[in-house]
Design an enzyme around this catalytic site. Structure first.
Site, PDB file in Angstrom:
ATOM      1  CB  SER A  23     -10.911   6.004   4.021  1.00  0.00           C
ATOM      2  OG  SER A  23     -10.927   5.196   5.150  1.00  0.00           O
ATOM      3  CB  CYS A 131      -6.702  -2.244   4.215  1.00  0.00           C
ATOM      4  SG  CYS A 131      -5.380  -1.571   5.210  1.00  0.00           S
ATOM      5  CE  LYS A 165      -9.463   3.732  -0.819  1.00  0.00           C
ATOM      6  NZ  LYS A 165      -9.299   4.686   0.263  1.00  0.00           N
ATOM      7  CB  THR A 193      -1.720   2.502   0.044  1.00  0.00           C
ATOM      8  OG1 THR A 193      -2.165   1.415   0.856  1.00  0.00           O
ATOM      9  CG2 THR A 193      -2.163   3.820   0.644  1.00  0.00           C
ATOM     10  N   GLY A 265      -6.026  12.362   0.030  1.00  0.00           N
ATOM     11  CA  GLY A 265      -5.572  11.624   1.205  1.00  0.00           C
ATOM     12  C   GLY A 265      -4.307  12.251   1.761  1.00  0.00           C
ATOM     13  CB  THR A 266      -0.759  11.540   0.944  1.00  0.00           C
ATOM     14  OG1 THR A 266      -0.989  10.125   1.061  1.00  0.00           O
ATOM     15  CG2 THR A 266       0.621  11.848   1.470  1.00  0.00           C
TER      16      THR A 266
HETATM   17  C1  LIG Z   1      -2.175   7.183   6.903  1.00  0.00           C
HETATM   18  C2  LIG Z   1      -3.164   6.598   5.945  1.00  0.00           C
HETATM   19  C3  LIG Z   1      -4.236   5.854   6.428  1.00  0.00           C
HETATM   20  C4  LIG Z   1      -5.167   5.308   5.535  1.00  0.00           C
HETATM   21  N1  LIG Z   1      -6.234   4.598   6.023  1.00  0.00           N
HETATM   22  C5  LIG Z   1      -7.158   4.099   5.163  1.00  0.00           C
HETATM   23  C6  LIG Z   1      -8.291   3.415   5.646  1.00  0.00           C
HETATM   24  O1  LIG Z   1      -8.513   3.260   6.844  1.00  0.00           O
HETATM   25  N2  LIG Z   1      -9.176   2.919   4.727  1.00  0.00           N
HETATM   26  C7  LIG Z   1      -9.011   3.085   3.373  1.00  0.00           C
HETATM   27  O2  LIG Z   1      -9.844   2.637   2.589  1.00  0.00           O
HETATM   28  N3  LIG Z   1      -7.939   3.767   2.889  1.00  0.00           N
HETATM   29  C8  LIG Z   1      -7.022   4.265   3.751  1.00  0.00           C
HETATM   30  N4  LIG Z   1      -5.953   4.954   3.256  1.00  0.00           N
HETATM   31  C9  LIG Z   1      -5.807   5.118   1.784  1.00  0.00           C
HETATM   32  C10 LIG Z   1      -6.325   6.479   1.311  1.00  0.00           C
HETATM   33  O3  LIG Z   1      -7.687   6.653   1.600  1.00  0.00           O
HETATM   34  C11 LIG Z   1      -6.085   6.619  -0.223  1.00  0.00           C
HETATM   35  O4  LIG Z   1      -6.822   5.618  -0.895  1.00  0.00           O
HETATM   36  C12 LIG Z   1      -4.622   6.447  -0.608  1.00  0.00           C
HETATM   37  O5  LIG Z   1      -3.775   7.014   0.363  1.00  0.00           O
HETATM   38  C13 LIG Z   1      -4.297   7.057  -1.982  1.00  0.00           C
HETATM   39  O6  LIG Z   1      -4.605   8.441  -2.015  1.00  0.00           O
HETATM   40  P1  LIG Z   1      -3.518   9.607  -1.655  1.00  0.00           P
HETATM   41  O7  LIG Z   1      -2.287   9.338  -2.479  1.00  0.00           O
HETATM   42  O8  LIG Z   1      -4.227  10.874  -2.000  1.00  0.00           O
HETATM   43  O9  LIG Z   1      -3.231   9.489  -0.188  1.00  0.00           O
HETATM   44  C14 LIG Z   1      -5.011   5.508   4.136  1.00  0.00           C
HETATM   45  C15 LIG Z   1      -3.918   6.256   3.663  1.00  0.00           C
HETATM   46  C16 LIG Z   1      -3.004   6.810   4.536  1.00  0.00           C
HETATM   47  C17 LIG Z   1      -1.868   7.619   3.997  1.00  0.00           C
END
Ligand SMILES: Cc1cc2nc3c(=O)[nH]c(=O)nc-3n(C[C@H](O)[C@H](O)[C@H](O)COP(=O)(O)O)c2cc1C
Length: 304
Positions: A23, A131, A165, A193, A265-266
Site C-alpha cells: 500500500s 498509519c 495491517k 512504518t 514498499g520502499t
Molecule cells: C510513501 C509511502 C506511503 C505509504 N502509504 C501507505 C498507506 O497508504 N497505507 C498503508 O497501509 N501503508 C502505507 N505505507 C507503508 C507500506 O505499505 C509498508 O508497510 C512500509 O513502508 C514497510 O515496508 P517497506 O519497508 O518495504 O516500505 C506507505 C509507505 C511509504 C514509504
C-alpha cells in the site's frame, strides 16, 4: 529443478507467487504502467482509501535517512467514490488479486467503506489501523480492545477475506495480532512504518512538514523481521511480511521466519522491477536447495 511451485494461498486468495506490492508505494497502479506488469505479481494492495478525499500532510512529505525513507504522506488519496470510478477499473484489468486498503476515523466510516467495496469484485479488504502519519491519529493498532472491536465489526460486514495491517509502534505486537485473530481477521499484514523524525540542523527545522513521519526501507528490516517471527509463533493465520525487503535474500528471511507472502514498499521507489529479481532469486534458491515448493520454506527457521 523443474516444476517449482511459487503459488501461495492466503485464506482463499490464490497468488501466483508470494510477491505483493504494498500500500502507498506504486500510486494507483496506472502511474507505473510502463514499469510494472501487475500480472507478474502475486497480489497488489492499493493505497489506503478513505471515505472523503484527503489532501494529506503539508510538504515536504519525504526525507531520506541512512538506509531508509521517512514519509508523512498523511493518507492523501482520492476518496472511495473517485477510486471506484477512476482508479480501480485499471487494476481490475489484470488477473492479479486486488486487495483494497481502507482507513476511517470511526468504526462507522470503516463499515461504510466496506459496504461500498462489497459491491465490487475485489480479492480482499485490508484494514489500515496503523498509519502513523495522520493528523487525527489512528490509534486503533496500539490498543488490543480497539483492535478487537474494529476487526469484529468489520468482519461481520466483509464478504471477502479480511486483512489487518499491524503497526510496529507498540510494545508487544503479538498482543495486537492475537486480538485481531480473535476478532476474526483472516490474514495479518505486518508491519507498517515506524514512527520517526529527522531534523535539518542548519535551519533547526524538522525535515518533514508533518514533523513526525513513518520510517521504511532497509533500516527497519531486522526489527520488522523480529516482529514477524514473534507473531508467527502466536498465530496460525496467514501472514504477509514486510519492512525493508529489497532482494530475494531479504524475502527469504521473512519467509523462513514465518511469512506466507511478502510485501514490497520502499524497494519499488529504488527499482520498480525489483520484484522480478526477487521471483528469480526465490526460484534459484529453491532449485539450489532441491525444494519443490515455496510453502515448504515458510516458518522453517532452524532454531536449534
Ligand atoms: C510513501 C509511502 C506511503 C505509504 N502509504 C501507505 C498507506 O497508504 N497505507 C498503508 O497501509 N501503508 C502505507 N505505507 C507503508 C507500506 O505499505 C509498508 O508497510 C512500509 O513502508 C514497510 O515496508 P517497506 O519497508 O518495504 O516500505 C506507505 C509507505 C511509504 C514509504
Amino acid at each position: 529443478m523443474k516444476n517449482i511451485n511459487l503459488k501461495v494461498n492466503l485464506a482463499g486468495i490464490s497468488l501466483k507467487n508470494p510477491l505483493i506490492l504494498e500500500s502507498g508505494c506504486f500510486g494507483y497502479g496506472e502511474e507505473y504502467q510502463d514499469l510494472i506488469n501487475i500480472n507478474e505479481l502475486g497480489a497488489v494492495v492499493t493505497k489506503t482509501i478513505t471515505l472523503k478525499p484527503k489532501v494529506g500532510n503539508p510538504p515536504p512529505r519525504l526525507a531520506e535517512t541512512a538506509s531508509g525513507l521517512l514519509n508523512s504522506i498523511g493518507l492523501a488519496n482520492v476518496g472511495i467514490e473517485l477510486f471506484l470510478k477512476e482508479k480501480l477499473p485499471y487494476l481490475k484489468k489484470f488477473s492479479t488479486p486486488i486487495i483494497v486498503s481502507i482507513a476511517g476515523e470511526t468504526t462507522e466510516e470503516y463499515l461504510q467503506l466496506i459496504q461500498r467495496l462489497n459491491e465490487e469484485q475485489i480479492a480482499g479488504i485490508e484494514l489500515n489501523i496503523s498509519c502513523p502519519n495522520v493528523g487525527k491519529k489512528l490509534t486503533v493498532a496500539q490498543d488490543e480492545d480497539k483492535t478487537f472491536g474494529l476487526v469484529k465489526a468489520a468482519k461481520k460486514q466483509t464478504e471477502v477475506p479480511l486483512l489487518v495491517k499491524l503497526s510496529p509502534n507498540v510494545t508487544d505486537i503479538t498482543r495486537i495480532a492475537k486480538s485481531a485473530e480473535r476478532a476474526g481477521a483472516d490474514i495479518l499484514s505486518l508491519v507498517n512504518t515506524f514512527s520517526a523524525m529527522s531534523i535539518d540542523v542548519e535551519t533547526k527545522s524538522p525535515k518533514l512538514g508533518g514533523i513526525l513521519g513513518g520510517l521504511s526501507g532497509p533500516a527497519i528490516k531486522p526489527i520488522a523481521l523480529r516482529m514477524l517471527w514473534q507473531v508467527r509463533k502466536t498465530t496460525s493465520l496467514p501472514i504477509i511480511g514486510m519492512g525493508g525487503i529489497t532482494d530475494s535474500r531479504d524475502a527469504l528471511e521473512f519467509i523462513i521466519a514465518g511469512a506466507n507472502a511478502i510485501g514490497l514498499g520502499t524497494a519499488i521507489f529504488i527499482n520498480p522491477q525489483a520484484y522480478q529479481g526477487i521471483i528469480k532469486g526465490l526460484k534459484d534458491y529453491l532449485s539450489r536447495k532441491r525444494i519443490d515448493d515455496i510453502n515448504k520454506v515458510v516458518a522453517s527457521l532452524n532454531e536449534k
